[in-house]
Design a protein around this motif. Structure first.
Motif, PDB file in Angstrom:
ATOM      1  N   ILE A  14       0.733  -1.104  -0.044  1.00  0.00           N
ATOM      2  CA  ILE A  14      -0.098  -0.197  -0.036  1.00  0.00           C
ATOM      3  C   ILE A  14       0.712   1.271  -0.053  1.00  0.00           C
ATOM      4  O   ILE A  14       1.838   1.374   0.841  1.00  0.00           O
ATOM      5  CB  ILE A  14      -0.961   0.178   1.229  1.00  0.00           C
ATOM      6  N   ALA A  15       0.628   2.087  -0.982  1.00  0.00           N
ATOM      7  CA  ALA A  15       1.381   3.433  -1.168  1.00  0.00           C
ATOM      8  C   ALA A  15       0.404   4.656  -0.829  1.00  0.00           C
ATOM      9  O   ALA A  15      -0.743   4.535  -1.462  1.00  0.00           O
ATOM     10  CB  ALA A  15       2.281   3.718  -2.263  1.00  0.00           C
ATOM     11  N   PHE A  16       0.826   5.581  -0.069  1.00  0.00           N
ATOM     12  CA  PHE A  16      -0.126   6.794   0.231  1.00  0.00           C
ATOM     13  C   PHE A  16       0.797   8.007  -0.071  1.00  0.00           C
ATOM     14  O   PHE A  16       1.565   8.240   0.674  1.00  0.00           O
ATOM     15  CB  PHE A  16      -0.677   6.576   1.499  1.00  0.00           C
ATOM     16  N   ASP A  17       0.348   8.429  -1.147  1.00  0.00           N
ATOM     17  CA  ASP A  17       1.328   9.495  -1.432  1.00  0.00           C
ATOM     18  C   ASP A  17       0.711  10.978  -1.760  1.00  0.00           C
ATOM     19  O   ASP A  17      -0.630  10.939  -1.751  1.00  0.00           O
ATOM     20  CB  ASP A  17       1.972   9.530  -3.050  1.00  0.00           C
ATOM     21  N   ASN A  18       1.201  12.118  -1.778  1.00  0.00           N
ATOM     22  CA  ASN A  18       0.542  13.633  -1.644  1.00  0.00           C
ATOM     23  C   ASN A  18      -0.389  13.499  -0.388  1.00  0.00           C
ATOM     24  O   ASN A  18      -1.451  13.984  -0.427  1.00  0.00           O
ATOM     25  CB  ASN A  18       0.062  13.726  -2.996  1.00  0.00           C
ATOM     26  N   VAL A  19       0.278  13.024   0.540  1.00  0.00           N
ATOM     27  CA  VAL A  19      -0.643  12.873   1.753  1.00  0.00           C
ATOM     28  C   VAL A  19      -0.888  14.258   2.568  1.00  0.00           C
ATOM     29  O   VAL A  19       0.195  15.035   2.661  1.00  0.00           O
ATOM     30  CB  VAL A  19      -0.177  11.928   2.597  1.00  0.00           C
ATOM     31  N   ALA A  20      -2.089  14.594   2.733  1.00  0.00           N
ATOM     32  CA  ALA A  20      -2.146  15.991   3.700  1.00  0.00           C
ATOM     33  C   ALA A  20      -2.872  15.583   4.848  1.00  0.00           C
ATOM     34  O   ALA A  20      -4.209  15.107   4.823  1.00  0.00           O
ATOM     35  CB  ALA A  20      -2.940  17.191   2.801  1.00  0.00           C
ATOM     36  N   ILE A  21      -2.541  15.967   6.071  1.00  0.00           N
ATOM     37  CA  ILE A  21      -3.150  15.541   7.259  1.00  0.00           C
ATOM     38  C   ILE A  21      -3.313  16.725   8.109  1.00  0.00           C
ATOM     39  O   ILE A  21      -2.531  17.367   8.161  1.00  0.00           O
ATOM     40  CB  ILE A  21      -2.203  14.431   8.244  1.00  0.00           C
ATOM     41  N   ASN A  22      -4.629  16.884   8.807  1.00  0.00           N
ATOM     42  CA  ASN A  22      -4.781  17.850   9.302  1.00  0.00           C
ATOM     43  C   ASN A  22      -5.647  17.338  10.681  1.00  0.00           C
ATOM     44  O   ASN A  22      -6.567  16.793  10.433  1.00  0.00           O
ATOM     45  CB  ASN A  22      -5.922  19.034   8.960  1.00  0.00           C
ATOM     46  N   PHE A  23      -5.067  17.484  11.876  1.00  0.00           N
ATOM     47  CA  PHE A  23      -5.522  17.041  13.024  1.00  0.00           C
ATOM     48  C   PHE A  23      -5.507  18.155  14.226  1.00  0.00           C
ATOM     49  O   PHE A  23      -4.569  18.464  14.663  1.00  0.00           O
ATOM     50  CB  PHE A  23      -4.545  15.811  13.342  1.00  0.00           C
ATOM     51  N   ASP A  24      -6.795  18.375  14.635  1.00  0.00           N
ATOM     52  CA  ASP A  24      -6.860  19.675  15.516  1.00  0.00           C
ATOM     53  C   ASP A  24      -6.144  20.739  14.869  1.00  0.00           C
ATOM     54  O   ASP A  24      -6.395  21.022  13.785  1.00  0.00           O
ATOM     55  CB  ASP A  24      -6.419  19.283  16.926  1.00  0.00           C
ATOM     56  N   ALA A  25      -5.169  21.496  15.516  1.00  0.00           N
ATOM     57  CA  ALA A  25      -4.449  22.570  15.008  1.00  0.00           C
ATOM     58  C   ALA A  25      -3.010  22.255  14.313  1.00  0.00           C
ATOM     59  O   ALA A  25      -2.272  22.849  13.936  1.00  0.00           O
ATOM     60  CB  ALA A  25      -4.127  23.271  16.013  1.00  0.00           C
ATOM     61  N   LEU A  26      -2.962  20.829  14.399  1.00  0.00           N
ATOM     62  CA  LEU A  26      -1.546  20.118  13.915  1.00  0.00           C
ATOM     63  C   LEU A  26      -1.660  19.561  12.256  1.00  0.00           C
ATOM     64  O   LEU A  26      -2.732  19.422  11.911  1.00  0.00           O
ATOM     65  CB  LEU A  26      -1.329  18.998  14.520  1.00  0.00           C
ATOM     66  N   SER A  27      -0.918  19.900  11.655  1.00  0.00           N
ATOM     67  CA  SER A  27      -0.710  19.677   9.976  1.00  0.00           C
ATOM     68  C   SER A  27       0.454  18.909   9.725  1.00  0.00           C
ATOM     69  O   SER A  27       1.484  19.120  10.261  1.00  0.00           O
ATOM     70  CB  SER A  27      -1.073  20.884   9.250  1.00  0.00           C
ATOM     71  N   ALA A  28       0.357  17.903   8.609  1.00  0.00           N
ATOM     72  CA  ALA A  28       1.432  17.238   8.086  1.00  0.00           C
ATOM     73  C   ALA A  28       1.407  16.833   6.521  1.00  0.00           C
ATOM     74  O   ALA A  28       0.068  16.680   6.320  1.00  0.00           O
ATOM     75  CB  ALA A  28       1.826  15.857   8.987  1.00  0.00           C
ATOM     76  N   GLU A  29       2.379  16.728   5.750  1.00  0.00           N
ATOM     77  CA  GLU A  29       2.150  16.151   4.540  1.00  0.00           C
ATOM     78  C   GLU A  29       3.443  15.445   4.019  1.00  0.00           C
ATOM     79  O   GLU A  29       4.515  15.481   4.820  1.00  0.00           O
ATOM     80  CB  GLU A  29       2.014  17.568   3.536  1.00  0.00           C
ATOM     81  N   GLY A  30       3.223  14.507   3.041  1.00  0.00           N
ATOM     82  CA  GLY A  30       4.053  13.725   2.584  1.00  0.00           C
ATOM     83  C   GLY A  30       3.741  12.467   2.040  1.00  0.00           C
ATOM     84  O   GLY A  30       2.864  12.554   1.207  1.00  0.00           O
ATOM     85  N   GLY A  31       4.396  11.322   2.356  1.00  0.00           N
ATOM     86  CA  GLY A  31       4.050  10.066   1.802  1.00  0.00           C
ATOM     87  C   GLY A  31       4.405   8.860   2.741  1.00  0.00           C
ATOM     88  O   GLY A  31       5.070   9.044   3.649  1.00  0.00           O
ATOM     89  N   LEU A  32       3.606   7.720   2.489  1.00  0.00           N
ATOM     90  CA  LEU A  32       3.844   6.617   3.260  1.00  0.00           C
ATOM     91  C   LEU A  32       3.493   5.141   2.276  1.00  0.00           C
ATOM     92  O   LEU A  32       2.748   5.179   1.344  1.00  0.00           O
ATOM     93  CB  LEU A  32       2.482   6.751   4.321  1.00  0.00           C
ATOM     94  N   ARG A  33       4.423   4.245   2.581  1.00  0.00           N
ATOM     95  CA  ARG A  33       4.240   3.096   2.142  1.00  0.00           C
ATOM     96  C   ARG A  33       4.474   1.839   2.796  1.00  0.00           C
ATOM     97  O   ARG A  33       5.600   1.902   3.856  1.00  0.00           O
ATOM     98  CB  ARG A  33       5.478   2.968   1.000  1.00  0.00           C
ATOM     99  N   ILE A  34       3.631   0.955   2.790  1.00  0.00           N
ATOM    100  CA  ILE A  34       3.504  -0.427   3.834  1.00  0.00           C
ATOM    101  C   ILE A  34       3.434  -1.437   2.854  1.00  0.00           C
ATOM    102  O   ILE A  34       2.688  -1.667   2.023  1.00  0.00           O
ATOM    103  CB  ILE A  34       2.217  -0.102   4.611  1.00  0.00           C
ATOM    104  N   ASP A  35       4.587  -2.257   3.034  1.00  0.00           N
ATOM    105  CA  ASP A  35       4.579  -3.497   2.331  1.00  0.00           C
ATOM    106  C   ASP A  35       4.648  -4.839   3.421  1.00  0.00           C
ATOM    107  O   ASP A  35       5.232  -4.811   4.316  1.00  0.00           O
ATOM    108  CB  ASP A  35       6.159  -3.599   1.818  1.00  0.00           C
ATOM    109  N   GLY A  36       3.200  -5.451   3.198  1.00  0.00           N
ATOM    110  CA  GLY A  36       2.694  -6.681   3.895  1.00  0.00           C
ATOM    111  C   GLY A  36       3.334  -7.859   3.431  1.00  0.00           C
ATOM    112  O   GLY A  36       2.825  -8.755   3.953  1.00  0.00           O
ATOM    113  N   SER A  37       4.000  -7.864   2.269  1.00  0.00           N
ATOM    114  CA  SER A  37       4.262  -9.197   1.523  1.00  0.00           C
ATOM    115  C   SER A  37       5.259  -9.955   2.556  1.00  0.00           C
ATOM    116  O   SER A  37       5.402 -11.232   2.081  1.00  0.00           O
ATOM    117  CB  SER A  37       4.871  -8.876   0.267  1.00  0.00           C
TER     118      SER A  37
END
Length: 680
Positions: free
Chosen positions: A301-324
Motif C-alpha cells: 500500500i502506497a499513500f502519496d501526496n498525503v495531507a493530514i490535518n488533526f486539530d491544530a496540527l498539520s503534516a504532509e508527505g508520503g507513506l508506503r507499507i509492504d505487508g508481503s
C-alpha cells in the motif's frame, strides 16, 4: 414445410400451456415437507416455511416464499439462524439458453441473520452434513466439476434487487465480542455486465445511520482480469469516506485513486466504535482529515501526496507499507508545521514533598527503597520493535512540549529486525543547535543502547527553566556526550550506564549564591547570607568533563573562572543510589581576568563538602581541609591574594568561641539551594 411449422408452433403452444397450467395442479403446500427434508440432509438444520409458496414458470420463473426460517445449531443463543418475512425471485427463462442470467426481481423482506460462535470457537454457519458421493471419473480422468468450460456466464442483468429492513447480529462467546446491524436497506442495479453496477444502501450501527454508495463502471472487464473505474462513499455523523479511482483484477488485486477521510470528532468516533479515548483537553482529538493518492497492489500500500490535518496540527508527505514479508515494512517521509503536543500530554503534578504525595504512590509506581532507590525494576516491553521494520524521515518547523520550545528539526528513524537507529540531523534549540544519534538494539536477549549528542551555542537558562523548572544557571552551553548502557528495566539501564562527556558554559551566572561575597567575608553568618535568591555569581567560564562507569558519574575537573575568584570541584554522583559525594572549592584570587584567565591562580580557598542523598544533601565547609592546604605555603597564599598594589585584604575566619561545632540551622539556606540542583 408448412405442416412442419404448424407442428412446431403447436408444440410450443402446448409447452407454454403446460408451464402455465402445471403449477395450478401441483400443490406446493404438499412439497413443504420434502423441501424441509432435503435441507435437513444438506445442513442438519430444520427449515420451516410458515407462509404461502407461489410458483410461476412462464414467461419467467417466479417464486415467492413467505415466513421462512432456518434453525440454529443446538448450542446457539437464538432459536433461528436465519428468518425472513418474504423472498421473491423472478428469473427470465429464455436468456438461460444463451448462458445469460436476467433477474427481474430478487427481494428479501425483513431478513434476520444471527451469526454465532460458541465458547469452543465453533461458528454456526458451518453445517453438519454427510459427505457428498464422489463423482465418477470421465474418460479424460477428470470429474465434471474440474472444469468450468461451458459454464462461463455470458451475461448478467439485475433489475429489482433489494434487501428491505434487514438485520445482522453477531456474537462470539469465546471472545465476548458482539455486533448488531439493523435497518439494513440495500439496492443493486446492473443492466448488463459491461454496464455500470450501482449499489446504494443504508444501515444502523450503534445508534448511527450509515449511508453506503458504490459504483463499478465495467464489472465484466474487472471479472475478466481487466480494470474498471470504481468509486465508493461512506457517509455518517461520526466518519465520512470517499474514494474515486481505478480497480484492476490481474495476478493480484490493485486499486489506485484519490482518497478522502473526514472525521468531525476523533474522540466521538472512538466512543462510537466502543473504544473511549481519554483526553486532557476539550480542544483535542477533534477534527481529523486525511487526503492523498492511494496505490494498492496486492500486499503493498502506497499513500502519496498525503495531507493530514488533526486539530491544530498539520503534516504532509508520503507513506508506503509492504505487508508481503514476514513482518510489515513501513517507509514514510513527513514534514509538519509547528507541532504543539502539550494539550495531548497528561496534566503536570506538583511535587510538594508532602506526606500526601507519598501516600498517593500506587502499586505500579512503588516508593523508593534501599533496593531500587526510586528506579523501577519493572521490565520494559521492547517487543514492539520486533513487530515491524521502518524507515522514517520526519521534518518539523518546530515542536512545543509543555514549556519546551524546539525550532526546526530533522529526524531520521531506521528500525530493522528490532534495532532502532534515530539520527537527529538537525535541531534548533534555544538559539543554538543540537545533533545526535540514538541506537537501541532489542534484537538480543538483553537490550543495549547507545547515545551520542552534541550541543552548541544553546542558552542554558531558558533550556533548563523550560525543561526542568531550574532557573539557577545562565550562560551559553556547549556540550558533548557519548553513552552506552544495557538492560531490560530502568534500574538495569541506569546501573549499566557508561560513557564520557563534557560541558562548557560561557558568560553566565549561578543564581542564589554569591561566591565572591562569601570568600571576601568568610564567616558563618556570611555563609548563610550568601545563599539567597537575590544573590548571583557571575562567571566567564564554567567547564568540566565527566566519566560514567557502571552508573557512577565521576568529575575531577570542574572549573569556574570569574574576576577575583576561581572555583574548582571534584567528586562522584552514583546514579543508582541517587547520592552525591562532591567537594567544591571557591578561591579568592588577585586576578581580575575572567574568560581566558588562569584557573590555577593562587589564593585563599574555603572548600564545601556536599554529601548524602539527592533528596537530602548535607553541605558543610571543609575548614580543616582549607587550613591544611593553605598553611602548607603561607607566603604563596599571601602573595596570590594581595597581588601587590590594589590587592584585597585577607579574610578573617572565625571558628567559633572555644571551637564549638557549627549549628545546623546556619547551613539551612545553602542546603536548600543544593537540594534544588538535584530537582528536590
Amino acid at each position: 414445410m408448412k405442416k412442419i411449422l404448424i407442428i412446431i408452433g403447436g408444440l410450443v403452444v402446448l409447452v407454454i400451456a403446460a408451464l402455465l397450467i402445471v403449477p395450478m395442479f401441483i400443490s406446493l403446500e404438499d412439497q413443504k415437507p420434502l423441501i424441509a427434508e432435503k435441507v435437513k440432509e444438506a445442513t442438519g438444520r430444520d427449515l420451516v416455511i410458515g407462509g404461502e409458496i407461489s410458483l410461476s414458470l412462464f414467461p419467467s420463473v417466479a417464486i415467492e416464499v413467505n415466513d421462512v426460517s432456518l434453525s440454529n445449531y443446538a448450542q446457539g443463543q437464538n432459536k433461528e439462524m436465519v428468518s425472513l418475512d418474504q423472498m421473491a425471485l423472478e428469473l427470465q427463462v429464455m436468456p438461460l439458453l444463451s448462458k445469460e442470467v436476467v433477474i427481474d426481481r430478487f427481494v428479501l423482506v425483513k431478513p434476520v441473520i444471527n451469526l454465532e460462535v460458541d465458547k469452543a470457537g465453533k461458528p454456526n454457519w458451518v453445517f453438519e452434513q454427510a459427505a457428498a458421493p464422489s463423482a465418477p471419473a470421465t474418460d479424460s480422468g477428470t470429474t465434471p466439476g474440474d472444469s468450468d468450460e461451458g459454464m462461463a456466464l455470458a451475461g448478467l442483468s439485475l433489475g429489482d434487487v433489494r434487501i428491505v429492513d434487514g438485520e445482522l447480529h453477531y456474537v462470539d462467546l469465546a471472545s465476548g465480542a458482539s455486533e448488531d446491524l439493523s435497518a439494513i436497506n440495500l439496492e443493486i442495479a446492473l443492466k448488463a455486465l459491461d454496464q455500470p453496477l450501482a449499489l446504494d444502501g443504508k444501515l444502523d450501527w450503534k445508534a448511527q445511520t450509515i449511508a453506503l454508495t458504490a459504483g463499478i463502471a465495467n464489472l465484466q472487464s474487472l471479472m475478466n482480469g481487466g480494470s474498471s473505474d470504481l468509486e465508493a462513499q461512506i457517509a455518517s455523523a461520526p466518519v465520512n469516506f470517499d474514494f474515486r479511482g481505478v480497480a484492476a483484477q490481474g495476478a493480484e488485486f490493485a486499486l489506485a485513486g484519490a482518497l478522502n477521510l473526514d472525521v468531525p470528532s476523533v474522540v466521538g468516533l472512538t466512543s462510537w466504535v466502543g473504544v473511549p479515548l481519554e483526553r486532557q483537553s476539550e480542544d483535542t482529538f477533534e477534527k481529523l482529515s486525511v487526503k492523498g493518492d492511494l496505490d494498492l497492489k496486492g500486499a503493498v500500500i502506497a499513500f502519496d501526496n498525503v495531507a493530514i490535518n488533526f486539530d491544530a496540527l498539520s503534516a504532509e508527505g508520503g507513506l508506503r507499507i509492504d505487508g508481503s514479508g514476514a513482518k510489515p515494512d513501513i517507509r514514510a517521509s513527513l514534514s509538519t508545521g509547528v507541532l504543539d503536543v502539550t494539550p495531548y500530554l497528561p496534566a503536570e503534578t506538583e511535587n510538594t514533598g508532602s506526606s500526601a504525595d507519598a501516600a498517593s504512590t500506587t502499586a505500579s509506581q512503588p516508593p523508593a527503597t534501599s533496593e531500587n532507590q526510586g528506579w523501577s525494576n519493572e521490565p520494559i516491553d521492547f517487543s514492539g520493535l520486533q513487530a515491524v521494520n521502518a524507515d522514517l524521515s520526519l521534518k518539523s518547523e518546530g515542536v512545543v512540549i509543555r514549556k519546551i520550545t524546539i525550532g526546526a528539526s530533522d529526524l531520521g528513524i531506521l528500525l530493522k529486525d528490532g534495532k532502532l537507529t534515530a539520527d537527529l540531523n538537525e535541531l534548533s534549540l534555544y538559539e543554538g543547535m543540537a545533533k545526535g544519534k540514538v541506537v537501541l538494539n532489542a534484537a538480543s536477549s538483553t537490550p543495549t543502547s547507545q547515545v551520542n549528542f552534541v550541543l552548541s551555542g544553546v542558552q542554558a537558562e531558558p533550556l533548563l527553566r523550560d525543561s526542568a523548572d531550574f532557573e539557577k544557571l545562565l550562560g551559553t552551553l556547549n556540550s558533548t556526550a557519548n553513552l552506552t548502557t544495557q538492560g531490560a528495566s530502568e534500574m538495569q539501564l541506569v546501573s549499566n550506564l557508561n560513557g564520557t562527556g563534557d560541558f562548557l558554559f560561557k558568560d553566565g551566572a549561578v543564581k542564589g549564591i554569591n561566591i565572591a561575597g562569601l570568600i571576601r567575608n568568610i564567616s558563618l553568618d556570611a555563609l548563610n547570607k550568601s545563599f539567597d535568591d537575590a544573590e548571583q555569581t557571575d562567571f566567564a567560564e564554567l567547564s568540566g568533563t565527566y566519566k560514567i562507569t557502571n552508573g557512577v558519574v565521576d568529575n575531577q575537573d570542574l572549573s569556574m573562572i570569574a574576576p577575583l575568584f576561581r572555583l574548582s570541584g571534584k567528586g562522584t554522583v552514583p546514579l543508582p543510589p541517587k547520592t552525591v559525594n562532591y567537594r567544591v572549592e571557591p578561591k579568592l584570587v588577585g586576578d581580575i581576568e575572567g574568560q581566558g584567565g588562569d584557573s590555577n591562580a593562587a589564593g585563599l580557598a574555603v572548600p564545601l563538602l556536599i554529601t548524602g542523598s539527592w533528596s537530602d544533601p548535607k553541605i558543610a565547609p571543609d575548614l580543616a581541609g582549607a587550613l591544611t592546604d593553605q598553611l602548607s605555603d603561607p607566603s604563596k597564599l599571601i602573595e596570590g591574594v594581595t597581588g601587590g598594589e590594589g590587592g584585597v585584604e585577607l579574610p578573617k575566619i572565625p571558628l567559633g568561641d572555644g571551637g564549638e561545632s557549627i549549628a545546623p540551622e546556619v547551613l539551612e539556606k545553602p542546603k536548600e539551594v543544593l537540594k534544588g540542583l538535584f530537582g528536590n
